[in-house]
Write a protein that holds these residues in place. Structure first.
Motif, PDB file in Angstrom:
ATOM      1  N   SER A  59      30.289   4.107 -98.272  1.00  0.00           N
ATOM      2  CA  SER A  59      30.519   3.639 -99.640  1.00  0.00           C
ATOM      3  C   SER A  59      31.954   3.154 -99.817  1.00  0.00           C
ATOM      4  O   SER A  59      32.211   2.186-100.538  1.00  0.00           O
ATOM      5  N   LEU A 117      32.185  -0.397 -98.670  1.00  0.00           N
ATOM      6  CA  LEU A 117      31.603  -1.297 -99.671  1.00  0.00           C
ATOM      7  C   LEU A 117      32.530  -1.439-100.879  1.00  0.00           C
ATOM      8  O   LEU A 117      32.685  -2.535-101.429  1.00  0.00           O
ATOM      9  N   ASN A 126      35.483  -3.655-100.078  1.00  0.00           N
ATOM     10  CA  ASN A 126      35.059  -5.055 -99.966  1.00  0.00           C
ATOM     11  C   ASN A 126      34.615  -5.644-101.302  1.00  0.00           C
ATOM     12  O   ASN A 126      34.232  -6.809-101.359  1.00  0.00           O
ATOM     13  N   GLY A 127      34.615  -4.834-102.356  1.00  0.00           N
ATOM     14  CA  GLY A 127      34.207  -5.320-103.661  1.00  0.00           C
ATOM     15  C   GLY A 127      32.705  -5.418-103.830  1.00  0.00           C
ATOM     16  O   GLY A 127      32.219  -6.089-104.731  1.00  0.00           O
ATOM     17  N   GLU A 128      31.953  -4.748-102.951  1.00  0.00           N
ATOM     18  CA  GLU A 128      30.500  -4.830-102.975  1.00  0.00           C
ATOM     19  C   GLU A 128      29.842  -3.672-103.717  1.00  0.00           C
ATOM     20  O   GLU A 128      28.623  -3.578-103.737  1.00  0.00           O
ATOM     21  N   LYS A 129      30.637  -2.804-104.286  1.00  0.00           N
ATOM     22  CA  LYS A 129      30.081  -1.644-104.970  1.00  0.00           C
ATOM     23  C   LYS A 129      30.945  -1.332-106.187  1.00  0.00           C
ATOM     24  O   LYS A 129      32.167  -1.417-106.130  1.00  0.00           O
TER      25      LYS A 129
END
Length: 147
Positions: free
Chosen positions: A105, A108, A111-114
């Motif tokens: 997590s 993520l 990476n700005g994905e969550k």
């Protein structure tokens, strides 16, 4: 487990319990050290007598997290990325292991994905409002008596 002072999570340093989230705590400390340019061990905010985690938390709660950034990085960094790294770093150093994200997590999140939840007070926070479980100095004494 061999730990280094300043990177050991509260559950290990206080109770000797290792959890799957212990390494996440250490990673969060490293993130905050890299951003600030300061080591957790030995850091003391002279104005508020806080350690690095407490200093980062105070700046976060006062809506001034970017003041944590090392002044040498000010001109070359992306402030939104630094803000995200501070946010993730604080999530990683939460007092209780279930409140910390797992490393997949964290990747993520970085990476700005969550979406990022709001962090809670970090472990080993040394300012006002210290959780009772850490602030109390309780000791048990066992007395051996010969028969």
């Amino acid at each position: 487990m061999v730990g280094t002072y300043g990177y050991m999570p509260p559950e290990y340093a206080v109770h000797g319990h290792y959890s799957i989230k212990s390494d996440v705590f250490s990673f969060g400390v490293l993130v905050l050290e890299i951003i600030s340019g300061k080591k957790n061990k030995g850091f003391s905010d002279p104005e508020h007598s806080l350690n690095l985690l407490g200093h980062a938390w105070r700046l976060w709660t006062e809506n001034r997290p970017l003041e944590l950034l090392d002044r040498h990085l000010l001109e070359t960094c992306n402030s939104s990325e630094v803000f995200r790294c501070i946010h993730v770093g604080l999530l990683c150093v939460q007092q209780k292991p279930p409140d910390r994200p797992d490393m997949s997590s964290v990747i993520l999140m970085l990476n700005g994905e969550k979406l990022l939840p709001q962090p809670k007070m970090p472990g080993f926070y040394t300012g006002r409002g210290l959780p009772e479980a850490i602030s109390s100095n309780q000791m048990s004494v066992t007395t051996f008596v010969a028969r």
